[in-house]
Design a protein around this motif. Structure first.
Motif, PDB file in Angstrom:
ATOM      1  N   LEU A 432       0.829  -1.200   0.000  1.00 38.67           N
ATOM      2  CA  LEU A 432       0.000   0.000   0.000  1.00 38.67           C
ATOM      3  C   LEU A 432       0.867   1.256   0.000  1.00 38.67           C
ATOM      4  O   LEU A 432       0.567   2.238  -0.701  1.00 38.67           O
ATOM      5  CB  LEU A 432      -0.923   0.002   1.214  1.00 38.67           C
ATOM      6  CG  LEU A 432      -2.037  -1.055   1.234  1.00 38.67           C
ATOM      7  CD1 LEU A 432      -2.755  -1.034   2.569  1.00 38.67           C
ATOM      8  CD2 LEU A 432      -3.020  -0.843   0.093  1.00 38.67           C
ATOM      9  N   ARG A 433       1.931   1.228   0.771  1.00 41.61           N
ATOM     10  CA  ARG A 433       2.845   2.360   0.801  1.00 41.61           C
ATOM     11  C   ARG A 433       3.469   2.555  -0.582  1.00 41.61           C
ATOM     12  O   ARG A 433       3.587   3.687  -1.072  1.00 41.61           O
ATOM     13  CB  ARG A 433       3.932   2.131   1.846  1.00 41.61           C
ATOM     14  CG  ARG A 433       4.879   3.312   2.007  1.00 41.61           C
ATOM     15  CD  ARG A 433       5.912   3.049   3.098  1.00 41.61           C
ATOM     16  NE  ARG A 433       6.794   1.944   2.750  1.00 41.61           N
ATOM     17  CZ  ARG A 433       7.724   1.441   3.552  1.00 41.61           C
ATOM     18  NH1 ARG A 433       7.857   1.917   4.772  1.00 41.61           N
ATOM     19  NH2 ARG A 433       8.501   0.458   3.154  1.00 41.61           N
ATOM     20  N   GLY A 434       3.874   1.461  -1.228  1.00 38.10           N
ATOM     21  CA  GLY A 434       4.472   1.569  -2.550  1.00 38.10           C
ATOM     22  C   GLY A 434       3.526   2.142  -3.583  1.00 38.10           C
ATOM     23  O   GLY A 434       3.925   2.947  -4.437  1.00 38.10           O
ATOM     24  N   VAL A 435       2.246   1.735  -3.527  1.00 33.49           N
ATOM     25  CA  VAL A 435       1.263   2.274  -4.466  1.00 33.49           C
ATOM     26  C   VAL A 435       1.067   3.767  -4.222  1.00 33.49           C
ATOM     27  O   VAL A 435       0.998   4.570  -5.167  1.00 33.49           O
ATOM     28  CB  VAL A 435      -0.067   1.508  -4.353  1.00 33.49           C
ATOM     29  CG1 VAL A 435      -1.150   2.185  -5.194  1.00 33.49           C
ATOM     30  CG2 VAL A 435       0.102   0.058  -4.801  1.00 33.49           C
ATOM     31  N   ALA A 436       0.994   4.172  -2.948  1.00 30.87           N
ATOM     32  CA  ALA A 436       0.830   5.595  -2.638  1.00 30.87           C
ATOM     33  C   ALA A 436       2.015   6.412  -3.131  1.00 30.87           C
ATOM     34  O   ALA A 436       1.846   7.523  -3.657  1.00 30.87           O
ATOM     35  CB  ALA A 436       0.650   5.775  -1.131  1.00 30.87           C
ATOM     36  N   VAL A 437       3.211   5.877  -2.968  1.00 34.63           N
ATOM     37  CA  VAL A 437       4.404   6.589  -3.450  1.00 34.63           C
ATOM     38  C   VAL A 437       4.384   6.674  -4.969  1.00 34.63           C
ATOM     39  O   VAL A 437       4.786   7.687  -5.550  1.00 34.63           O
ATOM     40  CB  VAL A 437       5.677   5.894  -2.935  1.00 34.63           C
ATOM     41  CG1 VAL A 437       6.915   6.462  -3.605  1.00 34.63           C
ATOM     42  CG2 VAL A 437       5.788   6.068  -1.425  1.00 34.63           C
ATOM     43  N   TRP A 438       3.918   5.629  -5.628  1.00 33.76           N
ATOM     44  CA  TRP A 438       3.815   5.680  -7.092  1.00 33.76           C
ATOM     45  C   TRP A 438       2.848   6.793  -7.511  1.00 33.76           C
ATOM     46  O   TRP A 438       3.140   7.555  -8.454  1.00 33.76           O
ATOM     47  CB  TRP A 438       3.344   4.346  -7.662  1.00 33.76           C
ATOM     48  CG  TRP A 438       3.588   4.262  -9.131  1.00 33.76           C
ATOM     49  CD1 TRP A 438       4.663   3.727  -9.761  1.00 33.76           C
ATOM     50  CD2 TRP A 438       2.757   4.817 -10.170  1.00 33.76           C
ATOM     51  NE1 TRP A 438       4.556   3.913 -11.124  1.00 33.76           N
ATOM     52  CE2 TRP A 438       3.398   4.564 -11.399  1.00 33.76           C
ATOM     53  CE3 TRP A 438       1.544   5.482 -10.172  1.00 33.76           C
ATOM     54  CZ2 TRP A 438       2.865   4.962 -12.624  1.00 33.76           C
ATOM     55  CZ3 TRP A 438       1.003   5.895 -11.395  1.00 33.76           C
ATOM     56  CH2 TRP A 438       1.663   5.635 -12.605  1.00 33.76           C
TER      57      TRP A 438
END
Length: 459
Positions: A432-438
């Motif tokens: 989820l953190r990775g998607v938000a950063v993307w």
């Protein structure tokens, strides 16, 4: 508008530490949501303004089922979906049944408590906060600022991707070189994947991004693309991602076709690199999302052939398929880990990924608005559709499209928070953190890419 705060990878202390403690409290009126700021941006500066998150639309999330209501139920179609809480418990517990005992390393009978989960220090180190990037954002647009991406990585990725595009797949002729350079794909991908362990991992996403744009430009839009016959071209290009299994007589002709044009050469090569690094599940997930993308291309092409301007709801439905979804969905592969297939397939996770793709795609509509107005023919984007279907001026339609984007972003953040609270698995939190950063990196690239984008004069 209140300042939404920095991108999650710029939060301090690391966002993961607070994310593991989710579910211990909830604000009034939002059962199941953590108290305080949205999940993926906890740990901001003390003076950052809180951003109210609107109540999302109804969605089935993992959690306990409500008590049954006594009395006869009205006639309805049977609900064949598994109970959400029970299904999540089954996934997190791992395989069960005859012969599966050896597959567990210390099986848990119950879900782990938050205190049993790894500390934030067990996840990859997060970069130090840095000054926000320069650029002109769309006034009123909800976004999270990010620092300039690592210049050394940007330079290396930019060098490697140009060599791949020129030498390995001949993706573009020499007279397109300025456009390739102006796309700034190295800066784009480093901003979207700051947690990638190596440049090789970054290149997985970068090749696929270039390949997808080659297909879009040559088959659909800027460089000779046309809706006429698009289905056949896309189908053959898709076989470069999802191989054809045919007879020995016809297999050589298919294999040879993969080298026949720049889109197929680019897809074939980018996918070969990706498959070598990804798990079979991750590769199949990506193929599925690319099929979604191609279906969206075909819907837009069908409307172009018939000069049909869709209803706003129809356009938004098309944009859920013709959008950025294949990019954030590979964030775990680029990060060097895997979100297991069962967790990725959770309806709540699918909602988060869909909302991320939808929000970033509407952001693209807004930043590319003036560029598309100057292109040949009528180019559909959300402001154009709103203006025509709702009888608004160009300015009012554009400003309403900004509101649509902001609503999608709030829904994305609320859905992410709910999922992280319901599913205490550190791999879920990391994904989820990775998607938000993307999402944040994608906005950064649009905001700063003045070679491609200029804002309309509406303010």
């Amino acid at each position: 508008m209140p300042d939404p705060g920095p991108s999650p990878l710029q939060s301090s202390p690391p966002v993961a530490a607070a994310a593991y403690g989710l579910g211990r409290g909830a604000p009034a009126g939002r059962p199941g949501l953590p108290s305080g700021p949205p999940l993926l941006h906890v740990g901001r500066a003390a003076d950052a303004a809180a951003v109210p998150v609107p109540v999302p639309v109804s969605v089935s999330l993992p959690g306990p089922m409500s008590a049954p209501v006594p009395g006869p139920a009205p006639a309805a179609e049977p609900d064949l979906a598994p109970e959400p809480g029970r299904e999540l418990t089954r996934i997190l517990a791992g395989p069960s049944g005859l012969g599966t005992t050896s597959l567990h390393f210390g099986r848990r009978a119950e879900l782990p408590a938050a205190s049993d989960l790894p500390a934030a220090s067990d996840l990859p180190a997060l970069p130090e906060p840095a000054a926000p990037a320069e650029g002109r954002p769309i006034p009123g647009l909800y976004y999270h600022p990010v620092p300039e991406p690592d210049p050394a990585r940007v330079a290396e990725v930019s060098h490697r991707i140009k060599r791949w595009a020129v030498d390995e797949v001949q993706a573009y002729p020499p007279d397109w070189e300025d456009q390739f350079d102006g796309f700034s794909v190295g800066r784009y991908m480093v901003a979207c994947h700051p947690d990638a362990p190596t440049v090789d991992h970054l290149m997985l996403a970068t090749r696929l991004m270039v390949a997808e744009n080659v297909v879009d430009d040559i088959y659909c839009e800027d460089h000779g693309g046309t809706p006429v016959g698009l289905g056949g071209r896309l189908l053959m290009a898709h076989t470069a991602l999802d191989p054809v299994h045919t007879t020995s007589e016809y297999q050589p002709a298919w294999a040879e076709s993969l080298h026949s044009d720049a889109p197929r050469r680019s897809y074939r090569s980018a996918m070969e690199y990706f498959v070598r690094a990804a798990t079979p599940s991750q590769a199949d997930r990506f193929r599925h999302d690319m099929a979604r993308l191609h279906m969206g291309y075909l819907a837009e092409a069908a409307w172009a052939e018939t000069d049909y301007v869709p209803e706003v709801s129809e356009y938004l439905a098309m944009r859920q398929f013709n959008n950025f979804r294949p990019c954030p969905t590979i964030t775990d592969t680029v990060g060097g880990y895997e979100l297991p297939a069962d967790l990725h397939a959770l309806p709540a996770m699918q909602r988060v990924i869909a909302l991320a793709g939808n929000a970033t795609t509407i952001s693209n509509d807004l930043y590319s608005y003036t560029k598309e107005l100057s292109a040949r023919g009528k180019h559909l984007n959300l402001p154009v559709v709103i203006a025509e279907r709702e009888g608004l001026s160009d300015k009012d339609a554009y400003l309403k499209a900004v509101e649509v984007h902001n609503d999608l972003m709030h829904e994305f953040e609320a859905a992410s928070a709910e999922l992280a609270a319901a599913c205490p698995d550190p791999r879920v939190v990391r994904f989820l953190r990775g998607v938000a950063v993307w999402v944040d990196g994608n906005h950064y690239w649009h905001m700063t890419n003045t070679y491609r984008y200029t804002l309309p004069d509406f303010w």
